[in-house]
Write an enzyme that holds these catalytic residues in place. Sequence first.
Site, PDB file in Angstrom:
ATOM      1  N   ASP A  98       0.856  -1.175   0.000  1.00 53.18           N
ATOM      2  CA  ASP A  98       0.000   0.000   0.000  1.00 53.18           C
ATOM      3  C   ASP A  98       0.902   1.237   0.000  1.00 53.18           C
ATOM      4  O   ASP A  98       2.087   1.160   0.297  1.00 53.18           O
ATOM      5  CB  ASP A  98      -1.007  -0.015   1.145  1.00 53.18           C
ATOM      6  CG  ASP A  98      -0.370   0.002   2.514  1.00 53.18           C
ATOM      7  OD1 ASP A  98       0.850   0.181   2.596  1.00 53.18           O
ATOM      8  OD2 ASP A  98      -1.091  -0.162   3.505  1.00 53.18           O
ATOM      9  N   ASP A 272      -7.822  -7.401   2.030  1.00 53.76           N
ATOM     10  CA  ASP A 272      -6.738  -7.501   3.017  1.00 53.76           C
ATOM     11  C   ASP A 272      -7.231  -6.952   4.338  1.00 53.76           C
ATOM     12  O   ASP A 272      -8.146  -6.121   4.374  1.00 53.76           O
ATOM     13  CB  ASP A 272      -5.509  -6.704   2.566  1.00 53.76           C
ATOM     14  CG  ASP A 272      -5.654  -5.221   2.937  1.00 53.76           C
ATOM     15  OD1 ASP A 272      -5.127  -4.808   3.985  1.00 53.76           O
ATOM     16  OD2 ASP A 272      -6.327  -4.476   2.185  1.00 53.76           O
ATOM     17  N   CYS A 310     -12.271 -27.869  11.400  1.00 58.34           N
ATOM     18  CA  CYS A 310     -11.068 -27.294  10.788  1.00 58.34           C
ATOM     19  C   CYS A 310      -9.944 -28.323  10.803  1.00 58.34           C
ATOM     20  O   CYS A 310      -9.754 -29.038  11.795  1.00 58.34           O
ATOM     21  CB  CYS A 310     -10.642 -26.040  11.547  1.00 58.34           C
ATOM     22  SG  CYS A 310      -9.153 -25.243  10.909  1.00 58.34           S
ATOM     23  N   CYS A 312      -6.652 -27.444  10.136  1.00 52.90           N
ATOM     24  CA  CYS A 312      -5.366 -26.748  10.171  1.00 52.90           C
ATOM     25  C   CYS A 312      -4.429 -27.422  11.178  1.00 52.90           C
ATOM     26  O   CYS A 312      -4.841 -28.252  11.995  1.00 52.90           O
ATOM     27  CB  CYS A 312      -5.548 -25.273  10.512  1.00 52.90           C
ATOM     28  SG  CYS A 312      -5.877 -24.916  12.261  1.00 52.90           S
ATOM     29  N   CYS A 315      -5.632 -27.046  14.896  1.00 51.72           N
ATOM     30  CA  CYS A 315      -6.785 -27.859  15.292  1.00 51.72           C
ATOM     31  C   CYS A 315      -6.468 -29.351  15.291  1.00 51.72           C
ATOM     32  O   CYS A 315      -7.117 -30.131  16.003  1.00 51.72           O
ATOM     33  CB  CYS A 315      -7.967 -27.559  14.383  1.00 51.72           C
ATOM     34  SG  CYS A 315      -8.654 -25.903  14.650  1.00 51.72           S
ATOM     35  N   HIS A 341      -4.189 -20.319  12.886  1.00 54.55           N
ATOM     36  CA  HIS A 341      -5.560 -20.829  12.709  1.00 54.55           C
ATOM     37  C   HIS A 341      -6.452 -19.807  12.016  1.00 54.55           C
ATOM     38  O   HIS A 341      -7.182 -20.145  11.072  1.00 54.55           O
ATOM     39  CB  HIS A 341      -6.174 -21.215  14.056  1.00 54.55           C
ATOM     40  CG  HIS A 341      -7.658 -21.425  13.959  1.00 54.55           C
ATOM     41  ND1 HIS A 341      -8.216 -22.596  13.483  1.00 54.55           N
ATOM     42  CD2 HIS A 341      -8.704 -20.581  14.210  1.00 54.55           C
ATOM     43  CE1 HIS A 341      -9.530 -22.475  13.468  1.00 54.55           C
ATOM     44  NE2 HIS A 341      -9.855 -21.271  13.892  1.00 54.55           N
TER      45      HIS A 341
END
Length: 376
Positions: A98, A272, A310, A312, A315, A341
Amino acid sequence: MKHAVTYTLLKEDPRTRARRGVLHTPHGDIQTPVFMPVGTQATVKAMKPEDVAKLGHEGCGLILSNTYHLYLRPGHELIRRAGGLHKFMNWNGAILTDSGGFQVFSLGKMRKITEEGVKFRSYLDGSSHMFTPELSMEIQEALGSDIMMAFDECAPYPADHSYVEKSLALTTRWLKRCKEHHKNIETQSLFGIMQGGTYKDLRAESAKQIVDLDLPGYAIGGLSVGEPKELMYDVMDDCVPLLPKEKARYLMGVGSPDCLFEGVERGIDMFDCVLPTRVARHGRAFTSQGNVDIKNAVHAEDHGPLDPNCDCYVCRNYSRGYLRHLFKSEEILSSMLLSEHNLHFLVRTMENIRKSIEEDRFPEYKKEFFDAYGKF
């Protein structure tokens, strides 16, 4: 002119404005709609770059870094000497930087806006600096990002019509100066930013002004700055269609799960936000069943995963009880695991959104998600 970054529209949802596409960058193709993790100071907080790259099932190939912060520390010339931002932070994917506009304007009394640019004092040591469109381009070229954002003024909310009208005119003049000063066209692309606050007539005027410059992508700025979400959605209903269908559309600074769905439904390709890592550091997790505050005592003896739906790393390996213990003990690992996570959750959600668009079932998936998530 061949741009460094281009967009290919693959499919549109027949019942909404949701779109499925690909963003082509010098550092790989990015499947859209996409959520970009924020690496403000050349790092996604509490995350290793290789772990960011592995987020979700398909991986994460695009992150955001901040021109203003990297200009102040360690300095863009140092990063240039280090081989550019990709090499400096060991990131092989694409980077969007940015312009520094939002950060500069958020300084309030510590800055002064003129036609030339913005004079401000550093939040680090109080030293005086002058940001101009030309300097923003020079910094971003030194960083070597794939996508550079134009230097703009982000008008506050609320602001009266006359102020916002003058502000967006200044943003357009600055955009023209950015385009004139943009040198590395074959390796970096410049995106323009639509402003106009919550005034639909000004949004339309801003869109006309920036689209006339024929840039490879366009962002919607000046939303999610304090206005009610319903007002933001109402403005988006009118302003998103004003941007070219064949160019990427980016909604700046938005990343809560509900806003991702609402943005996609209106035709946004890129998002974002610092939200997933910021709330993680405060003990909050996104889950398929709603937000979880891990600090609450109810989780102390919960030996199940943070989110049973989940898959991931967090988890699969850690319990809510352990995560609560880490947070209460102020262990760094708490921020690391909850950040991973939350980012996985958003990246995976965007993967599911893309699949739902491909299968012509985006509205059904949105309803399923909202019904399970509950209150945002």
